[in-house]
Design a protein around this motif. Structure first.
Motif, PDB file in Angstrom:
ATOM      1  N   ALA A 111       0.961  -1.572   0.709  1.00 50.33           N
ATOM      2  CA  ALA A 111      -0.112  -0.323   0.111  1.00 50.33           C
ATOM      3  C   ALA A 111       0.528   1.152   0.062  1.00 50.33           C
ATOM      4  O   ALA A 111       0.279   2.260  -0.339  1.00 50.33           O
ATOM      5  CB  ALA A 111      -1.127   0.241   1.088  1.00 50.33           C
ATOM      6  N   ASP A 112       2.434   1.061   0.498  1.00 51.48           N
ATOM      7  CA  ASP A 112       3.184   2.238   0.392  1.00 51.48           C
ATOM      8  C   ASP A 112       2.607   3.555   1.369  1.00 51.48           C
ATOM      9  O   ASP A 112       2.576   4.556   1.325  1.00 51.48           O
ATOM     10  CB  ASP A 112       3.254   2.848  -1.202  1.00 51.48           C
ATOM     11  CG  ASP A 112       4.075   4.082  -1.119  1.00 51.48           C
ATOM     12  OD1 ASP A 112       5.297   3.847  -0.311  1.00 51.48           O
ATOM     13  OD2 ASP A 112       4.198   5.305  -1.859  1.00 51.48           O
ATOM     14  N   LYS A 113       1.818   2.543   2.073  1.00 51.68           N
ATOM     15  CA  LYS A 113       1.984   3.483   3.611  1.00 51.68           C
ATOM     16  C   LYS A 113       2.528   3.485   4.740  1.00 51.68           C
ATOM     17  O   LYS A 113       2.871   2.508   5.114  1.00 51.68           O
ATOM     18  CB  LYS A 113       0.415   3.893   3.932  1.00 51.68           C
ATOM     19  CG  LYS A 113       0.068   4.182   2.545  1.00 51.68           C
ATOM     20  CD  LYS A 113      -0.608   6.087   2.727  1.00 51.68           C
ATOM     21  CE  LYS A 113      -1.795   5.970   1.519  1.00 51.68           C
ATOM     22  NZ  LYS A 113      -2.936   5.473   1.806  1.00 51.68           N
ATOM     23  N   PRO A 114       2.346   3.915   5.896  1.00 51.76           N
ATOM     24  CA  PRO A 114       3.491   3.674   7.150  1.00 51.76           C
ATOM     25  C   PRO A 114       2.046   2.858   7.834  1.00 51.76           C
ATOM     26  O   PRO A 114       1.240   3.165   7.854  1.00 51.76           O
ATOM     27  CB  PRO A 114       3.495   5.362   7.713  1.00 51.76           C
ATOM     28  CG  PRO A 114       3.211   5.848   6.849  1.00 51.76           C
ATOM     29  CD  PRO A 114       2.932   5.902   6.009  1.00 51.76           C
ATOM     30  N   VAL A 115       2.729   1.673   8.196  1.00 52.99           N
ATOM     31  CA  VAL A 115       1.440   0.435   8.997  1.00 52.99           C
ATOM     32  C   VAL A 115       2.023   0.506  10.010  1.00 52.99           C
ATOM     33  O   VAL A 115       3.410  -0.167  10.575  1.00 52.99           O
ATOM     34  CB  VAL A 115       1.050  -0.225   8.155  1.00 52.99           C
ATOM     35  CG1 VAL A 115       0.445  -1.733   8.666  1.00 52.99           C
ATOM     36  CG2 VAL A 115       1.053   0.307   6.788  1.00 52.99           C
ATOM     37  N   LEU A 116       1.385   0.918  11.453  1.00 51.78           N
ATOM     38  CA  LEU A 116       1.380   0.142  12.392  1.00 51.78           C
ATOM     39  C   LEU A 116       0.926  -0.859  12.813  1.00 51.78           C
ATOM     40  O   LEU A 116      -0.733  -1.627  13.003  1.00 51.78           O
ATOM     41  CB  LEU A 116       0.850   1.369  13.517  1.00 51.78           C
ATOM     42  CG  LEU A 116       2.282   2.682  12.992  1.00 51.78           C
ATOM     43  CD1 LEU A 116       1.416   3.579  14.337  1.00 51.78           C
ATOM     44  CD2 LEU A 116       3.746   2.491  13.256  1.00 51.78           C
ATOM     45  N   LEU A 117       1.833  -2.024  13.467  1.00 54.62           N
ATOM     46  CA  LEU A 117       1.381  -3.604  13.749  1.00 54.62           C
ATOM     47  C   LEU A 117       0.577  -3.567  15.343  1.00 54.62           C
ATOM     48  O   LEU A 117       1.370  -3.427  16.294  1.00 54.62           O
ATOM     49  CB  LEU A 117       1.942  -4.451  13.181  1.00 54.62           C
ATOM     50  CG  LEU A 117       0.925  -5.715  13.683  1.00 54.62           C
ATOM     51  CD1 LEU A 117      -0.109  -6.627  13.232  1.00 54.62           C
ATOM     52  CD2 LEU A 117       2.678  -7.213  13.162  1.00 54.62           C
ATOM     53  N   VAL A 118      -0.511  -3.289  15.856  1.00 55.20           N
ATOM     54  CA  VAL A 118      -1.197  -3.473  16.798  1.00 55.20           C
ATOM     55  C   VAL A 118      -1.996  -5.053  17.038  1.00 55.20           C
ATOM     56  O   VAL A 118      -2.940  -5.772  16.576  1.00 55.20           O
ATOM     57  CB  VAL A 118      -1.951  -2.189  16.449  1.00 55.20           C
ATOM     58  CG1 VAL A 118      -2.821  -2.695  18.421  1.00 55.20           C
ATOM     59  CG2 VAL A 118      -1.499  -1.780  17.027  1.00 55.20           C
ATOM     60  N   VAL A 119      -1.044  -5.838  17.816  1.00 55.35           N
ATOM     61  CA  VAL A 119      -1.306  -6.924  18.731  1.00 55.35           C
ATOM     62  C   VAL A 119      -1.905  -6.615  19.836  1.00 55.35           C
ATOM     63  O   VAL A 119      -1.818  -6.420  20.974  1.00 55.35           O
ATOM     64  CB  VAL A 119      -0.339  -8.054  19.012  1.00 55.35           C
ATOM     65  CG1 VAL A 119      -0.766  -9.802  19.028  1.00 55.35           C
ATOM     66  CG2 VAL A 119       1.386  -8.303  18.077  1.00 55.35           C
ATOM     67  N   GLY A 140       6.801  -4.912  10.542  1.00 58.36           N
ATOM     68  CA  GLY A 140       8.134  -4.901  11.549  1.00 58.36           C
ATOM     69  C   GLY A 140       7.383  -4.951  13.378  1.00 58.36           C
ATOM     70  O   GLY A 140       7.081  -5.623  12.760  1.00 58.36           O
ATOM     71  N   ASP A 141       7.998  -4.281  13.448  1.00 59.95           N
ATOM     72  CA  ASP A 141       7.397  -4.160  15.759  1.00 59.95           C
ATOM     73  C   ASP A 141       6.154  -3.969  15.729  1.00 59.95           C
ATOM     74  O   ASP A 141       5.732  -2.839  15.248  1.00 59.95           O
ATOM     75  CB  ASP A 141       8.662  -3.571  16.255  1.00 59.95           C
ATOM     76  CG  ASP A 141       9.980  -3.600  16.162  1.00 59.95           C
ATOM     77  OD1 ASP A 141      11.213  -4.596  15.447  1.00 59.95           O
ATOM     78  OD2 ASP A 141      10.881  -3.023  16.322  1.00 59.95           O
ATOM     79  N   PRO A 142       5.663  -5.837  16.264  1.00 61.72           N
ATOM     80  CA  PRO A 142       4.114  -4.914  16.751  1.00 61.72           C
ATOM     81  C   PRO A 142       4.422  -4.636  18.047  1.00 61.72           C
ATOM     82  O   PRO A 142       5.149  -4.308  18.497  1.00 61.72           O
ATOM     83  CB  PRO A 142       3.488  -7.084  16.563  1.00 61.72           C
ATOM     84  CG  PRO A 142       4.993  -7.416  16.708  1.00 61.72           C
ATOM     85  CD  PRO A 142       6.255  -6.413  16.756  1.00 61.72           C
ATOM     86  N   TYR A 143       2.908  -3.618  18.051  1.00 61.27           N
ATOM     87  CA  TYR A 143       2.911  -3.136  19.385  1.00 61.27           C
ATOM     88  C   TYR A 143       1.699  -3.984  19.876  1.00 61.27           C
ATOM     89  O   TYR A 143       0.665  -3.719  19.812  1.00 61.27           O
ATOM     90  CB  TYR A 143       2.248  -1.986  19.394  1.00 61.27           C
ATOM     91  CG  TYR A 143       3.089  -0.516  18.958  1.00 61.27           C
ATOM     92  CD1 TYR A 143       3.673   0.595  19.339  1.00 61.27           C
ATOM     93  CD2 TYR A 143       3.450  -0.916  16.925  1.00 61.27           C
ATOM     94  CE1 TYR A 143       4.468   1.072  19.115  1.00 61.27           C
ATOM     95  CE2 TYR A 143       4.322   0.137  16.436  1.00 61.27           C
ATOM     96  CZ  TYR A 143       5.152   1.253  17.748  1.00 61.27           C
ATOM     97  OH  TYR A 143       6.225   2.018  16.831  1.00 61.27           O
ATOM     98  N   ALA A 144       1.787  -4.427  21.087  1.00 63.40           N
ATOM     99  CA  ALA A 144       1.497  -5.090  21.558  1.00 63.40           C
ATOM    100  C   ALA A 144       0.768  -4.335  23.124  1.00 63.40           C
ATOM    101  O   ALA A 144       1.017  -3.310  23.983  1.00 63.40           O
ATOM    102  CB  ALA A 144       1.882  -6.291  23.436  1.00 63.40           C
ATOM    103  N   LEU A 145      -0.737  -4.711  23.048  1.00 63.91           N
ATOM    104  CA  LEU A 145      -1.126  -3.799  24.170  1.00 63.91           C
ATOM    105  C   LEU A 145      -3.221  -3.976  24.351  1.00 63.91           C
ATOM    106  O   LEU A 145      -3.175  -5.372  24.219  1.00 63.91           O
ATOM    107  CB  LEU A 145      -2.016  -2.535  23.492  1.00 63.91           C
ATOM    108  CG  LEU A 145      -2.280  -2.144  21.927  1.00 63.91           C
ATOM    109  CD1 LEU A 145      -4.409  -2.408  22.226  1.00 63.91           C
ATOM    110  CD2 LEU A 145      -2.278  -0.782  21.300  1.00 63.91           C
ATOM    111  N   SER A 146      -3.803  -3.439  24.835  1.00 64.52           N
ATOM    112  CA  SER A 146      -5.102  -3.694  25.131  1.00 64.52           C
ATOM    113  C   SER A 146      -5.973  -3.125  25.311  1.00 64.52           C
ATOM    114  O   SER A 146      -6.046  -1.952  25.852  1.00 64.52           O
ATOM    115  CB  SER A 146      -4.694  -4.324  26.534  1.00 64.52           C
ATOM    116  OG  SER A 146      -6.502  -4.537  27.489  1.00 64.52           O
TER     117      SER A 146
END
Length: 433
Positions: A111-119, A140-146
């Motif tokens: 998609a040529d867009k910045p992507v933030l992976l959230v778990v 890239g590095d996932p963001y772990a959250l609740s």
């Protein structure tokens, strides 16, 4: 000024709406354990560390969808990705990597867009070990959250703020807020798409498709409009699902913040009791009202005249509202809607000079008509306009208890003859001198 757009995407029921509510510090997005509750794109404005942006809550992307509605939901989500400056891709830490996650990741990598992976749904340090499997998605590095408990959302917002440009938020010009309301399946979303000339809301034959109240800001000829496409309003006894109830409440809230309500009637079914209730909701909340009789291309000849007569009869308590015959399919009559909105808003914020208003009071006195009771006759001393949106007036009289409902209607009709107030309810108050 347009704010940067952050799209929250993922497969159904991974907690996207809960995360959006957490990030935007709001409860605008409907949260429900049933998969697929969020259907349209829902736009919410927020800020973090001085960076203002808009979050787009989307319906879940599904690759196994066979029904038309599910395909439309997925298409709306992909449209949000195309619009976005940053994409937040949400996955479910409880269930691990799913085939749909891999398919969505493939789309996002191209998609040529910045992507933030959230778990999402990571509630403890032990569960953080489950995050590592998501590195395989190649984002890239996932963001772990609740999202439920708010754990880790600060780090995610820091990352979002670092990826979007700083935008100076200027005071917006006055908006004309328009709620689009009506029974399910009368064409509300289709009308909206016709008005703004682009596909913004899902259009479907399934009643109740739009469950959230969705805002669309649109500028035309120097004027700014905020359209609120709402869930179809149903009679309370038929609101059996929790989600339908939330949609009903959201629709009433939309009317609470609207200046004008566009009430859409299906020409093929005519006006019904439920249309009366919807119009009553709008009137009781002080909205100006415009009636659109949609699907006019399916009506022919003299039948059409009887349909309009039936609409006017059913909705005679808002007889001051213009009735416009339109077709969302062919575009017939749509060009009349925006000018009607402008006219209605002009009446909605109209002020009558006190001298002119009291000249009108003098004419009332000269007419000699006034209610009486027990030998006492109502006498009006003077009047003043005390508000707009809707126009509100105070009449100072010798005895407010003498005012009858018939006299109130008589006075309102005389005021409309003298001052207009097309499309607007008028608030009349009577106070003792």
């Amino acid at each position: 000024m347009s704010l940067p757009l952050v799209a929250v995407v993922g497969r159904p029921n991974v907690g996207k709406s809960t995360l959006v509510n957490r990030l935007a510090v709001t409860k605008e997005a409907i949260v429900h354990p049933e998969a697929g509750v969020t259907r349209d794109r829902n736009y919410l404005e927020t800020d973090w560390n001085g960076r203002a942006f808009t979050i787009v809550d989307t319906g879940g992307i599904s690759f196994e969808a066979e029904a038309l509605l599910e395909r439309e939901v997925s298409r709306q989500a992909t449209l949000a990705i195309e619009e976005a400056d940053v994409v937040v891709f949400v996955v479910d830490g409880d269930v691990g990597v799913m085939p749909e996650d891999e398919e969505i990741a493939k789309i996002l990598r191209g998609a040529d867009k910045p992507v933030l992976l959230v778990v999402n749904k990571i509630d403890s340090q032990r569960e953080e070990m489950d995050v590592y499997q998501f590195y395989g998605l190649g984002l890239g590095d996932p963001y772990a959250l609740s999202a439920v408990h708010g754990l880790g959302t600060g780090e995610l917002l820091d990352a979002v703020a670092s990826l979007i440009p700083e935008v100076e938020v200027l005071a917006e010009p006055g908006e004309i807020k328009v709620a689009i309301v009506g029974r399910p399946n009368v064409g509300k979303s289709s009308i909206l798409n016709r008005l703004i000339g682009m596909e913004r809301a899902i259009v479907s034959d399934v009643p109740g498709t739009t469950r959230d109240a969705i805002d669309t800001v649109y500028e035309l000829a120097g004027k700014r409009y905020r359209f609120i496409d709402t869930a179809g309003l149903r009679r309370a006894p038929r609101v059996t699902e929790d989600v339908e109830y939330y949609g009903l409440v959201r629709s009433l809230r939309a009317l609470d913040r609207a200046d004008i309500a566009i009430i859409i009637i299906d020409a093929t079914r005519g006006a019904a009791e439920q249309d009366q209730k919807i119009a009553g909701y709008a009137e009781s909340r002080g909205c100006a009202t415009i009636i659109l009789v949609n699907k006019w291309d399916a009506i022919a000849g003299e039948v059409g005249d009887s349909v309009v007569d039936g609409v006017r009869d059913k909705l005679k308590f808002i007889g001051y509202s213009p009735v416009i015959r339109v077709s969302a399919v062919s575009g017939r009559g749509i060009s009349k809607v925006m000018p009607a909105l402008d006219d209605a808003y002009g009446e909605y914020e109209k002020r009558i000079r006190t001298a002119k208003l009291n000249g009108f009071v003098g004419q009332l006195k000269a007419s000699g008509y006034a209610p009486s009771k027990g030998g006492k006759v109502l006498r009006i001393g003077y009047a003043a306009q005390v508000g707009t949106k809707p126009p509100s007036f105070a009449f100072f009289v010798n005895n407010p208890t003498l005012v009858t409902e018939n006299y109130r209607r008589y006075l309102e009709n005389r005021m409309r003859e003298a001052f207009g107030f097309m499309a607007c309810p008028i608030s009349l108050r009577f106070k003792r001198k």
